[in-house]
Scaffold this motif. Sequence first.
Motif, PDB file in Angstrom:
ATOM      1  N   GLU A  54       0.824  -1.212   0.000  1.00 51.03           N
ATOM      2  CA  GLU A  54       0.000   0.000   0.000  1.00 51.03           C
ATOM      3  C   GLU A  54       0.859   1.264   0.000  1.00 51.03           C
ATOM      4  O   GLU A  54       0.487   2.255  -0.617  1.00 51.03           O
ATOM      5  N   LEU A  55       2.002   1.226   0.671  1.00 45.25           N
ATOM      6  CA  LEU A  55       2.900   2.384   0.617  1.00 45.25           C
ATOM      7  C   LEU A  55       3.497   2.533  -0.784  1.00 45.25           C
ATOM      8  O   LEU A  55       3.668   3.661  -1.268  1.00 45.25           O
ATOM      9  N   LEU A  56       3.799   1.404  -1.440  1.00 42.73           N
ATOM     10  CA  LEU A  56       4.286   1.478  -2.824  1.00 42.73           C
ATOM     11  C   LEU A  56       3.264   2.169  -3.716  1.00 42.73           C
ATOM     12  O   LEU A  56       3.618   3.004  -4.553  1.00 42.73           O
ATOM     13  N   GLU A  57       1.986   1.827  -3.529  1.00 44.04           N
ATOM     14  CA  GLU A  57       0.926   2.467  -4.317  1.00 44.04           C
ATOM     15  C   GLU A  57       0.891   3.970  -4.094  1.00 44.04           C
ATOM     16  O   GLU A  57       0.452   4.716  -4.957  1.00 44.04           O
ATOM     17  N   ARG A  58       1.335   4.406  -2.926  1.00 52.13           N
ATOM     18  CA  ARG A  58       1.336   5.833  -2.586  1.00 52.13           C
ATOM     19  C   ARG A  58       2.689   6.491  -2.879  1.00 52.13           C
ATOM     20  O   ARG A  58       2.939   7.611  -2.467  1.00 52.13           O
ATOM     21  N   GLY A  59       3.572   5.766  -3.560  1.00 52.76           N
ATOM     22  CA  GLY A  59       4.849   6.337  -3.965  1.00 52.76           C
ATOM     23  C   GLY A  59       5.947   6.291  -2.929  1.00 52.76           C
ATOM     24  O   GLY A  59       6.921   7.037  -3.028  1.00 52.76           O
ATOM     25  N   CYS A  60       5.810   5.429  -1.917  1.00 56.35           N
ATOM     26  CA  CYS A  60       6.813   5.326  -0.858  1.00 56.35           C
ATOM     27  C   CYS A  60       7.400   3.923  -0.855  1.00 56.35           C
ATOM     28  O   CYS A  60       6.668   2.937  -0.709  1.00 56.35           O
ATOM     29  N   TYR A  61       8.722   3.821  -0.997  1.00 50.68           N
ATOM     30  CA  TYR A  61       9.367   2.515  -0.999  1.00 50.68           C
ATOM     31  C   TYR A  61       9.815   2.150   0.410  1.00 50.68           C
ATOM     32  O   TYR A  61      10.486   2.925   1.084  1.00 50.68           O
ATOM     33  N   GLY A  76      12.090  16.992   2.948  1.00 47.68           N
ATOM     34  CA  GLY A  76      10.959  17.173   3.850  1.00 47.68           C
ATOM     35  C   GLY A  76       9.653  16.749   3.200  1.00 47.68           C
ATOM     36  O   GLY A  76       8.785  16.161   3.843  1.00 47.68           O
ATOM     37  N   GLU A  77       9.520  17.022   1.917  1.00 45.28           N
ATOM     38  CA  GLU A  77       8.320  16.619   1.173  1.00 45.28           C
ATOM     39  C   GLU A  77       8.181  15.093   1.154  1.00 45.28           C
ATOM     40  O   GLU A  77       7.082  14.564   1.324  1.00 45.28           O
ATOM     41  N   GLN A  78       9.289  14.386   0.956  1.00 41.79           N
ATOM     42  CA  GLN A  78       9.248  12.917   0.953  1.00 41.79           C
ATOM     43  C   GLN A  78       8.893  12.368   2.333  1.00 41.79           C
ATOM     44  O   GLN A  78       8.125  11.413   2.438  1.00 41.79           O
ATOM     45  N   ILE A  79       9.437  12.970   3.373  1.00 43.43           N
ATOM     46  CA  ILE A  79       9.112  12.533   4.733  1.00 43.43           C
ATOM     47  C   ILE A  79       7.636  12.778   5.034  1.00 43.43           C
ATOM     48  O   ILE A  79       6.957  11.924   5.609  1.00 43.43           O
ATOM     49  N   ASP A  80       7.112  13.933   4.622  1.00 45.81           N
ATOM     50  CA  ASP A  80       5.689  14.223   4.818  1.00 45.81           C
ATOM     51  C   ASP A  80       4.822  13.225   4.064  1.00 45.81           C
ATOM     52  O   ASP A  80       3.807  12.751   4.591  1.00 45.81           O
ATOM     53  N   ARG A  81       5.216  12.889   2.824  1.00 46.78           N
ATOM     54  CA  ARG A  81       4.448  11.927   2.023  1.00 46.78           C
ATOM     55  C   ARG A  81       4.443  10.567   2.708  1.00 46.78           C
ATOM     56  O   ARG A  81       3.415   9.899   2.770  1.00 46.78           O
ATOM     57  N   LEU A  82       5.588  10.153   3.250  1.00 47.33           N
ATOM     58  CA  LEU A  82       5.665   8.876   3.958  1.00 47.33           C
ATOM     59  C   LEU A  82       4.779   8.901   5.198  1.00 47.33           C
ATOM     60  O   LEU A  82       4.021   7.955   5.437  1.00 47.33           O
ATOM     61  N   GLY A  83       4.852   9.966   5.973  1.00 43.62           N
ATOM     62  CA  GLY A  83       3.997  10.075   7.166  1.00 43.62           C
ATOM     63  C   GLY A  83       2.526  10.025   6.818  1.00 43.62           C
ATOM     64  O   GLY A  83       1.737   9.328   7.475  1.00 43.62           O
ATOM     65  N   ASP A  84       2.141  10.746   5.777  1.00 49.91           N
ATOM     66  CA  ASP A  84       0.741  10.740   5.331  1.00 49.91           C
ATOM     67  C   ASP A  84       0.321   9.348   4.861  1.00 49.91           C
ATOM     68  O   ASP A  84      -0.792   8.902   5.146  1.00 49.91           O
ATOM     69  N   ALA A  85       1.215   8.664   4.148  1.00 54.63           N
ATOM     70  CA  ALA A  85       0.898   7.325   3.636  1.00 54.63           C
ATOM     71  C   ALA A  85       0.742   6.326   4.785  1.00 54.63           C
ATOM     72  O   ALA A  85      -0.154   5.480   4.761  1.00 54.63           O
ATOM     73  N   ILE A  86       1.592   6.421   5.789  1.00 56.82           N
ATOM     74  CA  ILE A  86       1.492   5.515   6.943  1.00 56.82           C
ATOM     75  C   ILE A  86       0.201   5.801   7.705  1.00 56.82           C
ATOM     76  O   ILE A  86      -0.523   4.872   8.082  1.00 56.82           O
ATOM     77  N   GLU A  87      -0.116   7.077   7.923  1.00 54.68           N
ATOM     78  CA  GLU A  87      -1.366   7.419   8.616  1.00 54.68           C
ATOM     79  C   GLU A  87      -2.577   6.916   7.834  1.00 54.68           C
ATOM     80  O   GLU A  87      -3.530   6.397   8.417  1.00 54.68           O
ATOM     81  N   ALA A  88      -2.548   7.049   6.512  1.00 51.53           N
ATOM     82  CA  ALA A  88      -3.666   6.564   5.691  1.00 51.53           C
ATOM     83  C   ALA A  88      -3.798   5.049   5.819  1.00 51.53           C
ATOM     84  O   ALA A  88      -4.911   4.524   5.960  1.00 51.53           O
ATOM     85  N   PHE A  89      -2.675   4.334   5.765  1.00 52.58           N
ATOM     86  CA  PHE A  89      -2.709   2.880   5.918  1.00 52.58           C
ATOM     87  C   PHE A  89      -3.304   2.505   7.272  1.00 52.58           C
ATOM     88  O   PHE A  89      -4.200   1.650   7.355  1.00 52.58           O
ATOM     89  N   LEU A  90      -2.825   3.120   8.331  1.00 51.98           N
ATOM     90  CA  LEU A  90      -3.314   2.795   9.670  1.00 51.98           C
ATOM     91  C   LEU A  90      -4.796   3.099   9.803  1.00 51.98           C
ATOM     92  O   LEU A  90      -5.544   2.330  10.421  1.00 51.98           O
TER      93      LEU A  90
END
Length: 103
Positions: A54-61, A76-90
């Motif tokens: 699911e993180l791959l689908e959101r552009g996070c490896y 910082g943009e990549q870190i924010d995207r990862l945080g948002d992707a993890i929150e969405a998954f959870l």
Amino acid sequence: AFAAMRGLPFQMTGVGSLIGVHFQSEPISNDSDLAQSGARASRASDLQRLMHFELLERGCYTARRGYLALSLATTGEQIDRLGDAIEAFLSEREPLLHALDRV
């Protein structure tokens, strides 16, 4: 904080730029705290794989085994995207995570 506020069995541990993802509620202070067995270990492993895809689908490896690595080149943009992707998954998989505590 996101997972803790919702009572989800999810933690991240790390040293320096290395981060491990753990699907458990119990506090982690050393490697023996990570021991899981049977159905719980199997379901936690399934959740790690699901999060990976699911993180791959959101552009996070991330590594399928629940491993992340940051570097000085991480923006910082990549870190924010990862945080948002993890929150969405959870958030989207909250019922599955709560079910893990019942195993």
